[in-house]
Design a protein around this motif. Structure first.
Motif, PDB file in Angstrom:
ATOM      1  N   PHE A 106       9.346  -7.386 -41.408  1.00 60.27           N
ATOM      2  CA  PHE A 106      10.020  -6.825 -42.580  1.00 60.27           C
ATOM      3  C   PHE A 106      11.528  -6.751 -42.350  1.00 60.27           C
ATOM      4  CE2 PHE A 106      11.781  -3.115 -44.822  1.00 60.27           C
ATOM      5  CZ  PHE A 106      11.546  -3.508 -46.135  1.00 60.27           C
ATOM      6  N   GLU A 107      11.925  -6.320 -41.150  1.00 57.65           N
ATOM      7  CA  GLU A 107      13.351  -6.246 -40.828  1.00 57.65           C
ATOM      8  C   GLU A 107      13.973  -7.638 -40.758  1.00 57.65           C
ATOM      9  OE1 GLU A 107      11.819  -2.476 -40.466  1.00 57.65           O
ATOM     10  OE2 GLU A 107      11.067  -4.209 -39.360  1.00 57.65           O
ATOM     11  N   MET A 108      13.214  -8.616 -40.256  1.00 53.49           N
ATOM     12  CA  MET A 108      13.741  -9.986 -40.191  1.00 53.49           C
ATOM     13  C   MET A 108      14.010 -10.529 -41.587  1.00 53.49           C
ATOM     14  SD  MET A 108      11.500 -11.718 -37.128  1.00 53.49           S
ATOM     15  CE  MET A 108      11.084 -10.765 -35.655  1.00 53.49           C
ATOM     16  N   LEU A 109      13.103 -10.250 -42.518  1.00 55.21           N
ATOM     17  CA  LEU A 109      13.311 -10.702 -43.893  1.00 55.21           C
ATOM     18  C   LEU A 109      14.529 -10.014 -44.498  1.00 55.21           C
ATOM     19  CD1 LEU A 109      12.475 -12.250 -46.413  1.00 55.21           C
ATOM     20  CD2 LEU A 109      10.788 -10.442 -46.895  1.00 55.21           C
ATOM     21  N   SER A 110      14.663  -8.715 -44.280  1.00 61.04           N
ATOM     22  CA  SER A 110      15.806  -7.985 -44.824  1.00 61.04           C
ATOM     23  C   SER A 110      17.115  -8.469 -44.208  1.00 61.04           C
ATOM     24  CB  SER A 110      15.637  -6.485 -44.571  1.00 61.04           C
ATOM     25  OG  SER A 110      14.570  -5.948 -45.328  1.00 61.04           O
ATOM     26  N   ALA A 278      11.195 -19.319 -45.926  1.00 57.73           N
ATOM     27  CA  ALA A 278      11.425 -19.905 -47.246  1.00 57.73           C
ATOM     28  C   ALA A 278      12.810 -19.549 -47.769  1.00 57.73           C
ATOM     29  CB  ALA A 278      10.340 -19.436 -48.222  1.00 57.73           C
ATOM     30  N   LEU A 279      13.205 -18.292 -47.603  1.00 54.62           N
ATOM     31  CA  LEU A 279      14.515 -17.839 -48.064  1.00 54.62           C
ATOM     32  C   LEU A 279      15.630 -18.629 -47.387  1.00 54.62           C
ATOM     33  CD1 LEU A 279      16.216 -15.597 -49.579  1.00 54.62           C
ATOM     34  CD2 LEU A 279      16.121 -14.331 -47.420  1.00 54.62           C
ATOM     35  N   TYR A 321       8.125 -26.314 -44.596  1.00 54.28           N
ATOM     36  CA  TYR A 321       9.558 -26.029 -44.717  1.00 54.28           C
ATOM     37  C   TYR A 321      10.423 -26.866 -43.775  1.00 54.28           C
ATOM     38  CZ  TYR A 321       7.512 -22.012 -47.067  1.00 54.28           C
ATOM     39  OH  TYR A 321       6.769 -21.211 -47.896  1.00 54.28           O
ATOM     40  N   GLY A 322       9.810 -27.681 -42.938  1.00 51.58           N
ATOM     41  CA  GLY A 322      10.595 -28.509 -42.036  1.00 51.58           C
ATOM     42  C   GLY A 322      11.259 -27.751 -40.910  1.00 51.58           C
ATOM     43  N   VAL A 323      10.701 -26.595 -40.519  1.00 54.90           N
ATOM     44  CA  VAL A 323      11.295 -25.839 -39.419  1.00 54.90           C
ATOM     45  C   VAL A 323      11.056 -26.577 -38.107  1.00 54.90           C
ATOM     46  CG1 VAL A 323      10.857 -23.675 -40.644  1.00 54.90           C
ATOM     47  CG2 VAL A 323       9.261 -24.445 -38.888  1.00 54.90           C
ATOM     48  N   ARG A 324      11.861 -26.285 -37.125  1.00 60.53           N
ATOM     49  CA  ARG A 324      11.687 -26.791 -35.766  1.00 60.53           C
ATOM     50  C   ARG A 324      10.956 -25.724 -34.961  1.00 60.53           C
ATOM     51  NH1 ARG A 324      15.877 -31.004 -35.327  1.00 60.53           N
ATOM     52  NH2 ARG A 324      15.549 -31.032 -33.072  1.00 60.53           N
ATOM     53  N   MET A 394      22.151 -21.063 -54.997  1.00 64.03           N
ATOM     54  CA  MET A 394      20.989 -21.780 -54.502  1.00 64.03           C
ATOM     55  C   MET A 394      19.723 -20.955 -54.618  1.00 64.03           C
ATOM     56  SD  MET A 394      22.396 -23.843 -51.196  1.00 64.03           S
ATOM     57  CE  MET A 394      23.383 -22.525 -50.500  1.00 64.03           C
ATOM     58  N   LEU A 395      19.841 -19.636 -54.712  1.00 63.35           N
ATOM     59  CA  LEU A 395      18.671 -18.778 -54.791  1.00 63.35           C
ATOM     60  C   LEU A 395      18.232 -18.492 -56.209  1.00 63.35           C
ATOM     61  CD1 LEU A 395      19.540 -16.240 -51.959  1.00 63.35           C
ATOM     62  CD2 LEU A 395      17.862 -18.065 -51.896  1.00 63.35           C
TER      63      LEU A 395
END
Length: 396
Positions: A106-110, A278-279, A321-324, A394-395
């Motif tokens: 949750f903190e990572m998203l925020s 995604a964000l 999402y094409g993440v590494r 972009m968002l």
């Protein structure tokens, strides 16, 4: 007539309070001074203040270098060293780390919502099954709270859980609106009593330890039963290490690892992490997932097949999402000798993890060269090319 004006007067007062709150404690607030007034312990209180200092410094740093951010818990703090990153990148990137205790999905998203306001080029997510499969906690005084993140959390929670936990969810909502409320423990620890007007538990004053764990909101899995004798042996092994944890600290770490389990909480945690990815990727940011290891001794404390669930999750993020992804088989191996305790790497272990992360980071930054028709810091277009879109555009 006067009665009819009262609601407007109240709204105006509220607007003034919120404006003053943001002016004093927002990104441009006096966070260096606040951080300097805090003792080193409790660690998390000082770390939250340092997070604010980092954001403030980013607002004035305009040297044109790519910006790299690292997100993770204290395992990322011990395992990925930005000073080593700066050296190996030869100063070609500016690395900012938001890694300390009690940073959950949750903190990572925020934090990602805030990071997007500072022109990121790449974000390292230092996560493993210890992040995706531990119970859902909602700590007060989080380093960052975005109302959009709270909405995402409520949307993912089972309805009965959201109804049952309405009070902590409301508290988090208040934290997102009023910074003096969110950072009241930090401000109290810095002695700035006049800034806030919220009760502060006496246990949080004068350097006394903060509660180790916040309130648990969702946990419906089954933990592995460890025989008492074997529990004591593992505990004593960790305590006996040079520079290791205290007996109490070792016990707390073992309990944290024992909470890695399957259940609805894991679905919610992974949904929040996917929302983070995604964000960021939608905004054109390169995302690199780096898997921090656990001491091999932890294999007796939880169902290690859960790591397979995490690897499957990481593969899905790669595909969607094409993440590494930097898994352990590319950064390790990590024997017990590479750990300071059960969950944190020592200097040699961090060297391995940092080196592997940097290999992917360097490749990612090289691939970005020439792809963006803008100067990465000024937003001004190069001759004959388009202008850089703002993240807010972009968002939409």
């Amino acid at each position: 007539m006067s009665a009819g004006r009262l609601p407007w007067a109240g709204l105006l007062a509220l607007l003034l309070v919120l404006t003053l709150d943001r002016a004093v404690l927002g990104t441009t607030g006096p966070w260096e001074s606040i951080a300097s007034r805090l003792p080193p312990f409790p660690v998390r209180r000082a770390a939250v203040a340092r997070d604010r200092v980092a954001f403030r410094r980013l607002t004035v740093q305009r040297d044109g270098r790519p910006r790299v951010f690292a997100l993770g818990s204290s395992r990322g703090n011990w395992g990925f060293k930005p000073e080593r990153a700066r050296k190996q990148l030869r100063g070609d990137a500016h690395v900012t780390r938001f890694t300390h205790a009690l940073i959950f999905p949750f903190e990572m998203l925020s934090l990602s919502h805030e990071i997007l306001d500072h022109d990121p080029d790449a974000v390292l997510l230092l996560i493993s099954e210890m992040d995706t499969h531990i119970p859902l906690y909602l700590p007060r005084g989080s380093p960052s709270v975005a109302m959009r993140s709270l909405y995402a959390l409520v949307r993912e929670l089972p309805p009965e859980v959201a109804l049952r936990e309405w009070k902590p969810l409301l508290d988090i909502g208040l934290d997102s609106l009023l910074l003096a409320q969110r950072y009241r423990v930090v401000l109290g620890g810095a002695g700035l009593e006049t800034v806030r007007r919220f009760p502060l538990d006496e246990r949080l004053r004068d350097g006394r330890p903060e509660p180790v764990k916040p309130a648990r909101v969702l946990d419906d899995g089954e933990a592995v039963a460890v025989p008492a004798g074997r529990w004591r042996e593992i505990h004593d092994d960790v305590v006996s290490r040079e520079g290791g944890r205290s007996r109490r600290g070792a016990n707390e770490q073992m309990e944290w690892v024992g909470e890695i389990k399957r259940g609805q909480h894991a679905r919610v945690q992974m949904a929040l992490l996917e929302g983070t990815v995604a964000l960021l990727t939608r905004a054109g940011v390169t995302v690199i997932i780096v898997e921090p290891p656990l001491d091999p001794l932890t294999a007796e404390l939880y169902d290690t097949s859960i790591r397979g669930d995490f690897l499957k999750f990481a593969a899905q993020l790669q595909e969607r999402y094409g993440v590494r992804f930097v898994p352990l088989d590319r950064s390790g191996p990590f024997p017990s000798e590479d750990f300071a305790d059960l969950v944190h790497l020592d200097a040699e272990g961090s060297r391995k993890l940092t080196r592997a992360a940097l290999l992917d980071l360097r490749q990612a930054l090289r691939q970005r060269v020439g792809k963006k028709p803008w100067d990465s810091r000024s937003g001004e277009a190069r001759p004959g090319e388009g202008t850089r879109p703002r993240h807010s555009d972009m968002l939409d």
